[in-house]
Design an enzyme around this catalytic site. Structure first.
Site, mmCIF file in Angstrom:
data_model
loop_
_atom_site.group_PDB
_atom_site.id
_atom_site.type_symbol
_atom_site.label_atom_id
_atom_site.label_comp_id
_atom_site.label_asym_id
_atom_site.label_seq_id
_atom_site.Cartn_x
_atom_site.Cartn_y
_atom_site.Cartn_z
ATOM 1 N N ARG A 68 -22.655 -39.356 -34.173
ATOM 2 C CA ARG A 68 -22.305 -38.438 -35.259
ATOM 3 C C ARG A 68 -22.660 -39.035 -36.612
ATOM 4 O O ARG A 68 -22.988 -38.312 -37.547
ATOM 5 C CB ARG A 68 -20.821 -38.073 -35.180
ATOM 6 C CG ARG A 68 -20.504 -37.207 -33.963
ATOM 7 C CD ARG A 68 -19.019 -37.035 -33.750
ATOM 8 N NE ARG A 68 -18.289 -38.285 -33.669
ATOM 9 C CZ ARG A 68 -18.118 -38.994 -32.551
ATOM 10 N NH1 ARG A 68 -18.614 -38.567 -31.427
ATOM 11 N NH2 ARG A 68 -17.440 -40.111 -32.559
ATOM 12 N N GLU A 105 -13.145 -51.835 -27.882
ATOM 13 C CA GLU A 105 -11.779 -51.796 -27.355
ATOM 14 C C GLU A 105 -11.786 -51.988 -25.840
ATOM 15 O O GLU A 105 -10.823 -52.459 -25.266
ATOM 16 C CB GLU A 105 -11.118 -50.445 -27.669
ATOM 17 C CG GLU A 105 -11.029 -50.080 -29.125
ATOM 18 C CD GLU A 105 -12.269 -49.359 -29.658
ATOM 19 O OE1 GLU A 105 -12.170 -48.175 -29.989
ATOM 20 O OE2 GLU A 105 -13.329 -49.991 -29.753
#
Length: 181
Positions: A68, A105
């Protein structure tokens, strides 16, 4: 910056709980991208901020920091009358490249940039849609450092404050339009 214009953007951000994994609240900018007036407002706000903050910028950098982010960087660069430099996931760019590994993560990843993308001393703003833990933005800054470019600022639409990603950027200036806890 007008609160009304920021509100128009905030109204176009959707939240999806438990995506892509349980416990994550995903902030989706698809409605913002779909609305030409909202997207124009987004680019206007980013352009206004950069023009007010920096007398000279040589390049906007971004790309597959996140897919994006790639939609925002070229539009902003075009508006400013400057070039756009791609930063991609490893293996996506031809020719000699510089790469850096960073922690996610849930694992590790690698970003790369073409070795001749910027010249030493050129002034660059790194753009992405969202800052979470800061690993991807840190890696993009590290690539610019390796090419000896000057990172003027890291710029995002959305900052997830609770994850403290901007702390990973240390002394690099950081700016976000919208903040969420």
């Amino acid at each position: 910056m007008s609160e009304e214009r920021l509100g128009r953007l905030r109204d176009r951000v959707r939240s999806f709980p438990d995506f892509p994994v349980p416990g994550v609240l995903f902030r989706d900018i698809s409605p913002l991208l779909k609305d030409p007036a909202a997207f124009r407002t987004l680019i206007d706000l980013l352009e206004d901020h950069l023009r007010a903050s920096f007398p000279q910028i040589d390049f906007i950098a971004g790309g597959c920091l996140d897919s994006r982010g790639f939609l925002i960087g070229p539009s902003l660069a075009q508006r400013l009358g400057i070039g756009f430099v791609l930063i991609r996931k490893k293996g996506k760019l031809p020719g000699p490249t510089e790469s850096v590994s960073y922690a996610l993560e849930y694992g590790k990843a690698e970003l790369e940039i073409q070795s001749d993308a910027v010249e030493p001393g050129q002034k660059v703003v790194i753009v992405d849609d969202l800052l979470a833990t800061g690993g991807t933005m840190w890696a993009a800054c590290e690539l610019m450092k390796r090419l000896r470019a000057e990172v003027l600022e890291c710029l995002v639409i959305i900052e997830l404050k609770l994850l403290k990603g901007s702390e990973k950027l240390k002394s690099i200036p950081f700016y976000s339009l919208l903040q969420y806890d």
